[in-house]
Design an enzyme around this catalytic site. Structure first.
Site, short mmCIF file in Angstrom:
data_model
loop_
_atom_site.label_atom_id
_atom_site.label_comp_id
_atom_site.label_asym_id
_atom_site.label_seq_id
_atom_site.Cartn_x
_atom_site.Cartn_y
_atom_site.Cartn_z
N ILE A 12 43.74 35.45 42.04
CA ILE A 12 44.06 36.75 41.43
C ILE A 12 42.78 37.57 41.30
O ILE A 12 41.68 37.03 41.40
CB ILE A 12 44.77 36.59 40.06
CG1 ILE A 12 43.88 35.91 39.03
CG2 ILE A 12 46.09 35.84 40.22
CD1 ILE A 12 44.44 35.94 37.60
N CYS A 13 42.95 38.85 41.09
CA CYS A 13 41.85 39.80 40.93
C CYS A 13 41.06 39.48 39.67
O CYS A 13 41.68 39.21 38.64
CB CYS A 13 42.47 41.19 40.83
SG CYS A 13 41.36 42.54 41.07
N PRO A 14 39.75 39.51 39.61
CA PRO A 14 38.78 39.85 40.66
C PRO A 14 38.07 38.61 41.22
O PRO A 14 36.95 38.73 41.69
CB PRO A 14 37.78 40.70 39.89
CG PRO A 14 37.69 39.98 38.56
CD PRO A 14 39.05 39.39 38.32
N GLY B 93 44.56 39.80 35.49
CA GLY B 93 44.21 40.21 36.85
C GLY B 93 44.93 41.46 37.30
O GLY B 93 45.10 41.69 38.50
#
Lengths: 78, 335
Positions: A12-14, B93
């Protein structure tokens, strides 16, 4: 063939950006790393970070639907 | 629900989801990356979306073409909820719109975050944390009997403020230039997505207001209606609810037609992090009365002081969490 590989698929980000940055900064000058990414925004911001930090984007290979191999070369010392 | 309410809600949602996916638009990334990697690209997209919508809404409401509702300034709820939302979105996220469009792209972590977000909303709206919400929302500040805005708090005509801010921010964006228009993934450059999202925001105000919901795009309320329906059977579905359904379908279509649709599952601990972050985000958004869309785009467009305070708190919460989770560990490694 890159010197090392980093598989960020599914992350998942980041984390793709954070881990790519961490890995590239550990490379010897001129060494290469292949980062596997399956998320468009991560491909964009890892590429943008690498360019702005002076590392070379050697190639971006399309591996299929939303999957890329990004090859980066660490900048030379100094 | 009337035919126009249904079709216009779905149409705006489809466009919104399509634009979010093609622009990879995420306020979490926008706010976080200014601090983490000194990259303001996504922040600029957000700023452009805000000013386009602000100018449009200011003109339309100034000409009496559209009724508007200003989100309240319950400062304690705006600050506490905004901080929680900022912390939660970094853990999860993605912000609420980022999370929803990624569900349409097939990201399992975002689906878990969305479920957490819905549960967090219910926890604060009608669950164990409702007393906390009631306390934090108990003090609402009005200005001369009206909801507080950037205009009435300093006694200036909202028309001037609503046009001066877009002009000033627009000049700042213009002077910075567009930069590289070709992104590695082939998505929209920031100025295209910012402009498109601002225009979709105006379309949302017009169509939603015409069916009696005097507000624009929002996520928290519409997501709450779906979770309430699923868990208790009470049906409060409205324009916003169908818009959210359209958003996920719009993002799905954008991803599918650009070979970006793919089922992606993160490892176990990350799933827990996304779910936990989603719950924190949901509690925060519910307490604040909105999230990065309802406050940071739509509420800003009507100059709500509560929305400005919430947005600032979201930014600070996100920076705090990004510092703890990413910036400090990275600095320790380089040292």
């Amino acid at each position: 063939m890159a010197d090392t590989e980093l598989d960020m698929r599914g992350e998942i980000c980041p984390y793709p950006l954070v881990e790519s940055k961490r890995a590239v900064e550990k490379l010897a000058p001129g060494a290469t790393i292949e980062v596997l990414i399956d998320y468009p925004l991560a491909l964009d911001n890892v590429t943008r970070w690498a360019q702005s930090a002076g590392h070379e984007v050697v190639e971006t290979r399309d591996l299929g639907p939303s999957e890329w191999a990004l090859v980066l070369r660490a900048k030379s010392a100094g | 629900m009337g035919g126009f309410e249904l079709t216009s809600g779905i149409a705006v949602g489809l466009a919104f989801g399509y634009a979010l996916q093609r622009g990879r638009f995420c306020v979490n990334t926008g706010f976080r990356d200014i601090l983490m990697v000194k990259d303001s690209t996504m922040f600029r997209a957000w700023a452009l979306a805000v000013i386009v919508q602000m100018a449009g809404v200011t003109i339309l409401s100034g000409l009496d073409l559209m009724p508007i509702t200003v989100p309240p300034f319950w400062w304690a709820a705006n600050i506490a909820g905004g901080l929680m939302f900022g912390v939660g979105m970094v853990l999860a996220g993605g912000c609420s719109s980022g999370t929803c469009y990624r569900v349409g792209e097939g990201m399992a972590g975002s689906l878990v975050a969305l479920v957490g977000f819905g549960l967090g909303i219910l926890l604060a709206d009608r669950g164990a944390l409702q007393p906390l919400q009631d306390v934090l929302r108990s003090n609402i500040v009005f200005v001369d009997g009206d909801q507080a805005t950037l205009a009435n708090v300093i006694g200036i005509n909202p028309l001037w403020v609503g046009l001066a801010i877009p002009l000033a921010v627009g000049i700042w964006l213009w002077r910075g230039g567009v930069g590289n228009r070709q992104y590695a993934s082939g998505g929209w450059a920031w100025h295209i997505s910012g402009f498109a999202l601002g225009a979709i925001g105006i379309a949302a105000w017009l169509s939603s207001s015409s069916v009696g919901r005097e507000f624009g795009l929002s996520m928290t309320g519409p997501i709450r209606t779906w979770f309430v329906l699923a868990l208790s059977g009470e049906n409060y579905l409205d324009w916003g609810s169908v818009m959210i359904a359209g958003l996920i379908v719009g993002s799905f279509v954008a991803a599918w037609t650009h070979r970006e649709l793919r089922w992606r599952v993160p490892r176990g601990s990350r799933i827990l992090q996304a779910g936990g972050g989603g719950i924190v985000m949901g509690v925060g958004a519910q307490i604040a009365g909105g999230c990065n869309i309802g406050h940071s785009m739509t509420g800003m467009s009507v100059l709500s002081l509560g929305s400005v305070v919430t947005t600032t708190s979201i930014l600070l919460g996100a920076w705090m969490m990004a510092y703890i989770l990413f910036i400090r560990p990275m600095a320790a490694q380089s040292a």
